[in-house]
Scaffold this active site. Structure first.
Site, short mmCIF file in Angstrom:
data_model
loop_
_atom_site.label_atom_id
_atom_site.label_comp_id
_atom_site.label_asym_id
_atom_site.label_seq_id
_atom_site.Cartn_x
_atom_site.Cartn_y
_atom_site.Cartn_z
CD GLU A 274 37.96 53.92 45.57
OE1 GLU A 274 37.72 54.13 44.38
OE2 GLU A 274 37.76 54.76 46.46
CB CYS B 55 40.90 51.50 37.96
SG CYS B 55 41.85 52.73 38.86
P1 NAD Z 1 40.60 41.27 41.64
O1 NAD Z 1 39.21 41.64 41.97
O2 NAD Z 1 40.85 40.03 40.89
O3 NAD Z 1 41.50 41.15 42.97
C1 NAD Z 1 41.67 42.23 43.86
C2 NAD Z 1 42.07 41.69 45.22
O4 NAD Z 1 40.97 40.97 45.78
C3 NAD Z 1 43.25 40.74 45.21
O5 NAD Z 1 44.10 41.05 46.30
C4 NAD Z 1 42.59 39.38 45.41
O6 NAD Z 1 43.42 38.44 46.03
C5 NAD Z 1 41.43 39.75 46.31
N1 NAD Z 1 40.32 38.78 46.31
C6 NAD Z 1 39.99 37.88 45.35
N2 NAD Z 1 38.89 37.20 45.73
C7 NAD Z 1 38.53 37.65 46.96
C8 NAD Z 1 37.47 37.35 47.85
N3 NAD Z 1 36.55 36.44 47.56
N4 NAD Z 1 37.40 38.03 49.01
C9 NAD Z 1 38.31 38.99 49.31
N5 NAD Z 1 39.34 39.32 48.49
C10 NAD Z 1 39.44 38.67 47.33
O7 NAD Z 1 41.19 42.54 40.88
P2 NAD Z 1 42.59 42.69 40.17
O8 NAD Z 1 42.58 41.86 38.92
O9 NAD Z 1 43.68 42.49 41.15
O10 NAD Z 1 42.59 44.24 39.79
C11 NAD Z 1 42.06 44.74 38.58
C12 NAD Z 1 40.73 45.41 38.84
O11 NAD Z 1 40.89 46.40 39.83
C13 NAD Z 1 40.17 46.13 37.63
O12 NAD Z 1 38.80 45.89 37.53
C14 NAD Z 1 40.42 47.60 37.95
O13 NAD Z 1 39.54 48.48 37.32
C15 NAD Z 1 40.25 47.59 39.42
N6 NAD Z 1 40.91 48.74 40.03
C16 NAD Z 1 40.14 49.73 40.56
C17 NAD Z 1 40.74 50.85 41.12
C18 NAD Z 1 39.92 51.97 41.71
O14 NAD Z 1 40.48 52.78 42.42
N7 NAD Z 1 38.62 52.05 41.46
C19 NAD Z 1 42.14 50.94 41.16
C20 NAD Z 1 42.89 49.92 40.63
C21 NAD Z 1 42.25 48.81 40.07
#
Ligand code: NAD
Length: 504
Positions: free
Chosen positions: A249, A283
């Site tokens: 997502e 998002c």
């Molecule tokens: P992010 O990608 O920076 O982090 C998300 C999660 O991934 C965090 O828990 C982080 O610790 C973890 N992470 C980071 N590096 C990783 C790795 N190498 N392996 C595994 N996990 C890792 O995102 P964010 O800044 O927390 O959230 C914002 C983003 O999320 C925006 O792009 C938004 O559009 C998206 N989002 C999407 C939805 C949806 O349902 N499609 C919902 C909410 C947010």
């Protein structure tokens, strides 16, 4: 515990021990809580405990699981104000927004628990004419242990879209919340444990990206990731090593389309809320608006007036809070400057509105479609508004994005028709983001917004595998799956097939 990464997310200064990290209040920079950094061994241990818990949990009936999940929903509901306090402290969002988010998550939790038996339970399906001597059934069985990695922007609603559906389907869950909202994650897991003390069916592992990667590599039976597209790719790559299936997502660049016959006040209100609420860190937030040329000027004028009533601040009266992640302000500034450098105009706000913590609403017009303000996810309280000849052009520009998460259409006569032509997982007609609050609707994207679905029947099936059983119910009419099959049987089969499918 071996440390994989140390430090404080986002802001630099390390207040905590090397195997721990702080979560901060984005409004003040103060430390809200200190949490352990789970290393590979800690993550693996949690998954091993989850595997045992899954034995118990998957052995319960749907009704028994529903009783437990409803009990958890009851605890969350009774303590909702406290949860909203924790959410506000870690994200900066207004208390009422936090409460609304929790209400929506409770709706999903109870829907998933209630509907799991109908969606996943064993069903008879037709066995077909050739196999009439068999009864056929299908049911959807839990995968085992599901890893859930969450973002910070909706730290309750978003991970619950995976957690609630995975649990209702009979899986145990190991949850890694964002490093910006570990306190919210801990609150959710603590209240679950209070409601379901029997076994660790939902566990918490806190940490930074490396903890998430360890969860990807831990051998969980599925990994549900919500976050940015860039991290989604890393998650998929890490999961590929163990052939762990994933739900991604990811980000979006949602458009709102306004037709000539739209209710303009409603469209303006929706564009403003869709674009600015949660400081644009949504998002499925509105980032682009395409307006029919016949109503464009009126739309921009009304939007400009209404936007003046919205203010970002850290006081309780502000409708939007500070940016949760300090680094996001630089992204928003870059997008606004690119739009203006390329001939765009700010009719509300502008570069001066982009502070370090607070960003005031900004509305940009005349922005070229290849500006990064139009092509990339901004994730701030900004909107680009563009004039289009007709709704065909609006649909074409909407679909030109590499993302395809949500969308909204305002049109009195053609709303459904336009909505169906938009290449996005979800679309709201004459409203915005409404689909997220309807538990029976699947939620997820296409293209760079990811794949797989949470919510709804698809969201329940996402955390299961289909189990098919063919059971002989009468002596064989024709021996088909046997070396005793005769030429006569072959003849009958070809004749029947020709009669049914072979006519010209
Ligand atoms: P992010 O990608 O920076 O982090 C998300 C999660 O991934 C965090 O828990 C982080 O610790 C973890 N992470 C980071 N590096 C990783 C790795 N190498 N392996 C595994 N996990 C890792 O995102 P964010 O800044 O927390 O959230 C914002 C983003 O999320 C925006 O792009 C938004 O559009 C998206 N989002 C999407 C939805 C949806 O349902 N499609 C919902 C909410 C947010």
């Amino acid at each position: 515990m071996t440390t994989l990464e140390t430090g404080t997310p986002g802001t630099g200064g390390t207040h905590s021990a090397p195997d721990a990290f702080d979560s901060l209040d984005p409004a003040t920079g103060e430390v809200v809580g200190t949490h352990p950094i789970a290393d590979t061994a800690a993550v693996d241990a949690a998954v091993a405990r989850a595997r045992e818990a899954a034995q118990w949990w998957s052995g319960l009936t749907f009704a028994q699981r529903r009783t437990h999940l409803d009990a958890w929903a009851g605890v969350i509901t009774r303590r909702i104000a406290q949860l909203a306090d924790v959410m506000r402290a870690e994200t900066g969002k207004p208390h009422s927004d936090a409460q609304l988010e929790a209400v929506m998550a409770i709706g999903h939790l109870t829907w998933a628990a209630k509907n799991a038996p109908k969606v996943l339970g064993r069903k008879r399906v037709p066995s077909g004419m050739d196999m009439i001597d068999h009864a056929a059934t299908v049911e959807y069985l839990p995968l085992g242990v599901v890893g859930v990695i969450g973002p910070w922007n909706y730290p309750v609603f978003t991970p619950m879209g995976s957690i609630a559906y995975a649990l209702a389907a009979g899986n145990a869950v190991v949850f890694k919340p964002s490093e910006f909202t570990p306190g919210v994650g801990a609150w959710l897991v603590d209240t679950f444990t209070q409601a379901v003390p029997d076994h660790p069916v939902l566990q918490l592992v806190t940490g930074l990206g490396a903890t998430g990667e360890a969860l990807c590599r831990s051998g969980v039976d599925k990994l549900a990731f919500t976050g940015s597209t860039a991290t989604g790719k890393k998650v998929m790559a890490a999961c590929a090593d163990t052939l762990t299936p994933v739900v991604i997502e990811a980000g979006g660049k949602d458009a709102l389309l306004v037709d000539a016959d739209a209710d303009l006040d409603a469209a303006v209100d929706a564009a403003l809320w869709g674009g600015m609420s949660n400081a644009g860190q949504t998002c499925v937030g509105t980032e682009r608006v395409y307006v029919h040329e016949g109503v464009y000027d009126a739309f921009v004028a009304r939007l400009t007036d209404l936007a003046a009533t919205i203010r970002a601040g850290t006081d309780p009266d502000a409708q939007i809070g500070p940016m949760t992640m300090p680094t996001q302000s630089a992204v928003v500034r870059r997008h606004v400057l690119d739009a203006l450098d390329r001939g765009g105009r700010a009719v509300v706000g502008g570069p001066d509105s982009v502070g370090e913590k607070l960003i005031q609403p900004t509305v940009l017009v005349d922005v070229p479609e290849d500006s990064i303000a139009v092509t990339e996810e901004t994730f701030g309280p900004t909107l680009t508004v563009a004039k289009v000849r007709d709704m065909d052009e609006a649909v074409r520009l909407t679909n030109a994005s590499r993302y395809g998460l949500g969308a909204a259409v305002f049109s009195k006569r053609r709303g459904m028709e336009i909505a169906r032509r938009i290449r996005s997982g979800m679309t709201a007609v004459n409203s915005v983001i409404a689909f997220a609050a309807i538990p029976s609707l699947p939620f997820g994207g296409v293209g760079q917004s990811g794949f797989g679905r949470i919510h709804g029947p698809d969201g329940l099936r996402e955390f299961t595998f289909a189990k098919s059983v063919a059971r002989r119910r009468m002596p064989a009419l024709m021996a088909i799956t046997s070396f005793t099959r005769t030429a006569k049987t072959d003849k009958i089969l070809t004749t029947l097939t020709t009669l049914r499918h072979g006519r010209g």
